[in-house]
Motif scaffolding. Sequence first.
Motif, PDB file in Angstrom:
ATOM      1  N   MET A 150     -34.132 -18.398  15.757  1.00 11.40           N
ATOM      2  CA  MET A 150     -33.302 -19.139  16.716  1.00 11.40           C
ATOM      3  C   MET A 150     -31.850 -18.671  16.615  1.00 11.40           C
ATOM      4  O   MET A 150     -31.491 -17.956  15.675  1.00 11.40           O
ATOM      5  CB  MET A 150     -33.383 -20.632  16.428  1.00 11.40           C
ATOM      6  N   SER A 151     -31.030 -19.113  17.583  1.00  5.70           N
ATOM      7  CA  SER A 151     -29.617 -18.730  17.544  1.00  5.70           C
ATOM      8  C   SER A 151     -28.738 -19.734  16.816  1.00  5.70           C
ATOM      9  O   SER A 151     -27.724 -19.358  16.269  1.00  5.70           O
ATOM     10  CB  SER A 151     -29.062 -18.597  18.951  1.00  5.70           C
ATOM     11  N   PHE A 152     -29.107 -21.019  16.876  1.00  2.00           N
ATOM     12  CA  PHE A 152     -28.257 -22.033  16.233  1.00  2.00           C
ATOM     13  C   PHE A 152     -29.016 -22.715  15.117  1.00  2.00           C
ATOM     14  O   PHE A 152     -29.680 -23.728  15.361  1.00  2.00           O
ATOM     15  CB  PHE A 152     -27.871 -23.129  17.232  1.00  2.00           C
ATOM     16  N   GLY A 200     -31.759 -29.188  25.564  1.00  2.00           N
ATOM     17  CA  GLY A 200     -32.735 -29.010  24.458  1.00  2.00           C
ATOM     18  C   GLY A 200     -32.963 -27.536  24.179  1.00  2.00           C
ATOM     19  O   GLY A 200     -33.438 -27.173  23.114  1.00  2.00           O
ATOM     20  N   SER A 201     -32.604 -26.700  25.147  1.00  2.00           N
ATOM     21  CA  SER A 201     -32.741 -25.255  24.923  1.00  2.00           C
ATOM     22  C   SER A 201     -31.499 -24.748  24.182  1.00  2.00           C
ATOM     23  O   SER A 201     -30.391 -25.285  24.344  1.00  2.00           O
ATOM     24  CB  SER A 201     -32.906 -24.547  26.270  1.00  2.00           C
ATOM     25  N   GLY A 202     -31.670 -23.708  23.381  1.00  2.00           N
ATOM     26  CA  GLY A 202     -30.554 -23.143  22.632  1.00  2.00           C
ATOM     27  C   GLY A 202     -29.561 -22.466  23.572  1.00  2.00           C
ATOM     28  O   GLY A 202     -28.353 -22.525  23.374  1.00  2.00           O
ATOM     29  N   THR A 203     -30.101 -21.823  24.607  1.00  2.73           N
ATOM     30  CA  THR A 203     -29.251 -21.159  25.595  1.00  2.73           C
ATOM     31  C   THR A 203     -28.331 -22.194  26.250  1.00  2.73           C
ATOM     32  O   THR A 203     -27.121 -21.998  26.375  1.00  2.73           O
ATOM     33  CB  THR A 203     -30.139 -20.491  26.677  1.00  2.73           C
ATOM     34  N   ARG A 204     -28.941 -23.318  26.622  1.00  3.36           N
ATOM     35  CA  ARG A 204     -28.155 -24.373  27.279  1.00  3.36           C
ATOM     36  C   ARG A 204     -27.110 -24.953  26.321  1.00  3.36           C
ATOM     37  O   ARG A 204     -25.980 -25.259  26.706  1.00  3.36           O
ATOM     38  CB  ARG A 204     -29.113 -25.472  27.768  1.00  3.36           C
TER      39      ARG A 204
HETATM   40  P1  PGA Z   1     -33.926 -21.308  23.819  1.00  4.65           P
HETATM   41  O1  PGA Z   1     -33.135 -20.908  22.514  1.00  4.65           O
HETATM   42  O2  PGA Z   1     -34.989 -20.295  24.043  1.00  4.65           O
HETATM   43  O3  PGA Z   1     -34.426 -22.694  23.489  1.00  4.65           O
HETATM   44  O4  PGA Z   1     -32.916 -21.303  24.928  1.00  4.65           O
HETATM   45  C1  PGA Z   1     -32.412 -19.736  22.493  1.00  4.65           C
HETATM   46  C2  PGA Z   1     -31.507 -19.674  21.292  1.00  4.65           C
HETATM   47  O5  PGA Z   1     -31.737 -20.320  20.245  1.00  4.65           O
HETATM   48  O6  PGA Z   1     -30.557 -18.893  21.440  1.00  4.65           O
END
Ligand code: PGA
Length: 299
Positions: A150-152, A200-204
Amino acid sequence: MPRRHLTFRQLETFATVARLGNFSRAAEALHLTQPAVSIQIRQITDIVGLPLFEQNGRSIRLTAAGRELLQTARELDDSWNRFESAVDALQGLKKGRLRVALVTTAKYFLPRMLGTFCRRYPDIDIELEVANRARIVERLRANEDDLYIMSFPPEELDVVATPFLDNPLVVVAPADYPLPAGPLTLDDIAHHPFLLRETGSGTRKAIDRHLNQNGQSLNIKMALGSNEAIRDLVATGMGLAILSRHVLGEHPEQDGLRILDIAGFPLRQTWSVVHLRQKVLPLPAKAFMDELLTVLGKA
Ligand code: PGA
């Protein structure tokens, strides 16, 4: 020196005599008769070509050649032990299970690496879970998998996170989208319809953090749980988006897309491989993590 006649057994006998300073005690320790020990020491002395022991009153002590041989025997023993541990590790790696959980956006590069790993270790079973960041963090909290990508990495959990690859977020538009020429800022295009990932998404999370930090807001027309759906909808002219560069492939223009040059973009983030600090990583997980850091860490 005809060293190919030398055996580990003889070296062990020699080292035992050297340690105990006495043939009969060495014979006892090795469960051999004293003549058998003497014969082995004679054989090894013949191979070396110099006496290994000298009489010192009632006991014996090593000669200079004997000391050299003892040192060599110890080094050989260490090397062999290292070799045995390496073989044990390889055997441990032949079977087992690797459980990896990825955020959705990591699926553009990670499965290929898993495939290579799988071919190398065909008897390791792989369990792969793909979900958005919120769900992956839940799994991490519940210790359901070995490794997480993951990114975060979540700050509220005690984890070990190792960054290994850039994850830039870019602003993307339909290839023929009409926009004013010249350098643009996010404010210049904020009123255009945007298609973003779901909460809930990391991108968001990265986008919301950037907007908050800069006191900005966007005209969010649609929130979707799929990078591909966003990418394809942008290509049909529905609006603009902010996506990971990994989602777009080598040549976005061939898919009817254009990466916009916007001040402050790409947003810089990094993929990390994460695990709970208290987790005892199984051998396959350790091996996969090493491979990931070696191969992708250089990308
Ligand atoms: P995501 O996470 O696929 O849930 O957007 C991406 C991320 O952690 O950068």
